[in-house]
Enzyme design. Structure first.
Site, mmCIF file in Angstrom:
data_model
loop_
_atom_site.group_PDB
_atom_site.id
_atom_site.type_symbol
_atom_site.label_atom_id
_atom_site.label_comp_id
_atom_site.label_asym_id
_atom_site.label_seq_id
_atom_site.Cartn_x
_atom_site.Cartn_y
_atom_site.Cartn_z
ATOM 1 N N ASP A 134 0.791 -1.242 0.000
ATOM 2 C CA ASP A 134 0.000 0.000 0.000
ATOM 3 C C ASP A 134 0.824 1.294 0.000
ATOM 4 O O ASP A 134 1.792 1.403 0.752
ATOM 5 C CB ASP A 134 -0.855 0.103 1.266
ATOM 6 C CG ASP A 134 -1.610 -1.156 1.604
ATOM 7 O OD1 ASP A 134 -1.553 -2.123 0.851
ATOM 8 O OD2 ASP A 134 -2.276 -1.149 2.658
ATOM 9 N N GLN B 170 4.133 0.636 2.273
ATOM 10 C CA GLN B 170 4.338 -0.603 3.009
ATOM 11 C C GLN B 170 5.504 -1.353 2.365
ATOM 12 O O GLN B 170 5.504 -1.591 1.149
ATOM 13 C CB GLN B 170 3.069 -1.467 2.957
ATOM 14 C CG GLN B 170 1.881 -0.838 3.661
ATOM 15 C CD GLN B 170 1.967 -0.981 5.162
ATOM 16 O OE1 GLN B 170 1.688 -2.030 5.718
ATOM 17 N NE2 GLN B 170 2.383 0.089 5.844
HETATM 18 C C1 FRU Z 1 -4.048 -3.558 2.582
HETATM 19 C C2 FRU Z 1 -3.458 -3.948 3.930
HETATM 20 C C3 FRU Z 1 -3.842 -2.955 5.016
HETATM 21 C C4 FRU Z 1 -2.722 -3.108 6.016
HETATM 22 C C5 FRU Z 1 -1.538 -3.351 5.123
HETATM 23 C C6 FRU Z 1 -0.491 -4.264 5.703
HETATM 24 O O1 FRU Z 1 -3.339 -4.099 1.520
HETATM 25 O O2 FRU Z 1 -3.859 -5.257 4.293
HETATM 26 O O3 FRU Z 1 -5.129 -3.149 5.555
HETATM 27 O O4 FRU Z 1 -2.557 -1.966 6.820
HETATM 28 O O5 FRU Z 1 -2.024 -3.909 3.911
HETATM 29 O O6 FRU Z 1 0.649 -4.309 4.899
#
Ligand code: FRU
Length: 445
Positions: free
Chosen positions: A3, A19
């Site tokens: 994300d 992420q």
């Molecule tokens: C969405 C998600 C979010 C979470 C993140 C973890 O892709 O699952 O809900 O914060 O990725 O990497």
């Protein structure tokens, strides 16, 4: 990467966090990576922004979140996780005193630790999205109501550290959409409000849905809804830029198997940022940021022509920006094949059938000497009387972003294995091509 996180424009520059697993190309040990751009096109890597703190509320992962400007101080608001299966999710904050370079976590973290009781569950509670309105900061969080469906919970605060729970902003139906709603975005666009959610588990899993409606007294009343992307774009994050545009990033998931991702050494990519709008029917519209046009290279143009059959165009490439306008007859069809191998053993075909008012996206790959369909998407796309079919297609290696009439988005992943998978073919029946423009795109690195 997965994300996009913490999207903000700061002193003119765009900061994008994301992420990130620093240990390898598969999901795990989630940190926040950081990249900076002056134009949303050319990016520079910055040092890692956030890492899990052993013994802290984010010891198992620094999950998704956003960034705000708190009276001149940048602040990140994110979900920290604990437990072997991330079963404890709380909301945390961090601030920077050196222009977004390094971040200090707040001593009083977490700032929200209890899932609202009406949720009927205690583990899915994440991805804060925060904005300011009058004297209050508001936050929406992605969650679910047990056995009911995905839910977005609304909070408010005067200081960003003490939060008051208000009510669910919207709840979905488990039968129609998903068990969990992740990564909510909630913002005003024109005189309407838009809620975007990413659906996780259940019938609509993996899709990004949007709701358009009215917002008053902390209650949101949707009047229409739609699908933001029909393929691999997920967990989008939007922000308001300095010029007042709503700009959206989105993670493009891989569709190749995990061992191939490991072998490639990377996984996950961000879409070209898009500017969001609403059309006269309150459908969400999307345009790649204008700055993309500034790097367009060699141009190729095809003028008005009747199409009956297929032609191989002179332009070749695996990085192209394409704009095409067609006027199909009532039973006509039109399309483009991109990343097409010379022997047609692999390509992505973007097809429109006027009779059924459907887009059909077919990914064809070679398999034991034969060309087989690896992936097909059929998507309703209704043209108004007299409306042209307008395709914007961004091809970039393994990414094909398709936006049709600025309102139907299909972002696909294709993995051409041969360097001659670079033809563009134009085809149609009972269709007039009004114009086709293709630009070869240079590397931004
Ligand atoms: C969405 C998600 C979010 C979470 C993140 C973890 O892709 O699952 O809900 O914060 O990725 O990497």
């Amino acid at each position: 990467m997965n994300d996009p996180n913490g999207a903000i424009q700061w002193e003119g520059e765009y900061h994008l966090f994301y992420q990130h697993n620093p240990n390898g190309p598969l999901w795990g040990d989630i940190h926040w990576g950081h990249a900076v751009s002056k134009d949303l096109i050319h990016w520079t890597d910055w040092p890692m922004a956030l890492a899990p703190t052993p013994g802290g509320p984010d010891e198992a992962g620094v999950f998704s979140g956003c960034a705000v400007n708190n009276n001149g101080q940048p602040m990140l608001i994110y979900t920290g996780t604990r437990g072997a299966r991330h079963e404890i999710q709380t909301q945390c904050i961090a601030t920077s005193d050196d222009g977004l370079l390094t971040w200090k976590k707040y001593d009083g973290n977490p700032v929200i630790s209890e899932v609202p009781a009406e949720s009927g569950q205690t583990r899915d509670f994440r991805d804060p999205f925060v904005w300011k309105e009058g004297d209050y900061w508001y936050m929406v969080l992605g969650s679910r109501i047990n056995e009911v469906g995905g839910a977005v919970f609304l909070y408010r605060s005067t200081n960003l550290t003490t939060w008051e729970y208000l009510n669910p902003l919207l709840t979905g139906d488990i039968k129609e959409s998903a068990v969990i709603w992740e990564c909510p975005n909630f913002f005003k666009l024109g005189d309407k409000w838009v809620l975007i959610i990413s659906a996780h588990f259940g019938t609509a899993t993996g899709s990004v849905l949007y709701y358009v409606g009215d917002y008053a007294n902390q209650r949101f009343t949707p009047t229409s809804q739609g699908v933001l992307d029909f393929d691999s774009l997920y967990a989008p994050l939007s922000f308001l830029d300095d010029s007042g545009q709503r700009v959206m990033y989105g993670w493009l998931r891989e569709t190749r198997p995990a061992p191939e991702q490991s072998q490639a050494g990377w996984s996950g990519v961000q879409a070209i940022p898009r500017v969001l709008g609403l059309d006269s029917q309150n459908r969400l519209t999307m345009k790649p940021v204008e700055a993309l046009k500034s790097i367009r290279g060699q141009a190729h143009h095809v003028g008005t022509t009747s199409l009956n059959g297929e032609q191989v165009l002179a332009v070749r490439g695996q990085a192209l920006d394409i704009e095409a306008r067609f006027a199909p007859a009532a039973d006509g069809a039109a399309g483009l094949k991109v990343l097409c191998a010379e022997d047609e053993s692999s390509y992505l075909n973007i097809q429109y059938d006027a009779a059924t008012q459907r887009l059909i996206i077919r990914n064809v790959v070679p398999d034991f000497g034969q060309a087989v369909i690896a992936h097909v998407r059929e998507i309703p796309h209704v043209l108004a009387a007299g409306e042209l079919l307008e395709l914007r297609v961004l091809v970039d290696g393994s990414v094909v972003e398709i936006i049709v009439n600025e309102r139907t988005s299909v972002t696909s992943r294709v993995y051409p294995s041969r360097s001659d998978s670079n033809q563009v073919r134009l085809w149609g029946k009972q269709t007039e091509l009004r114009s086709l423009d293709i630009w070869e795109m240079p590397s931004i690195w």
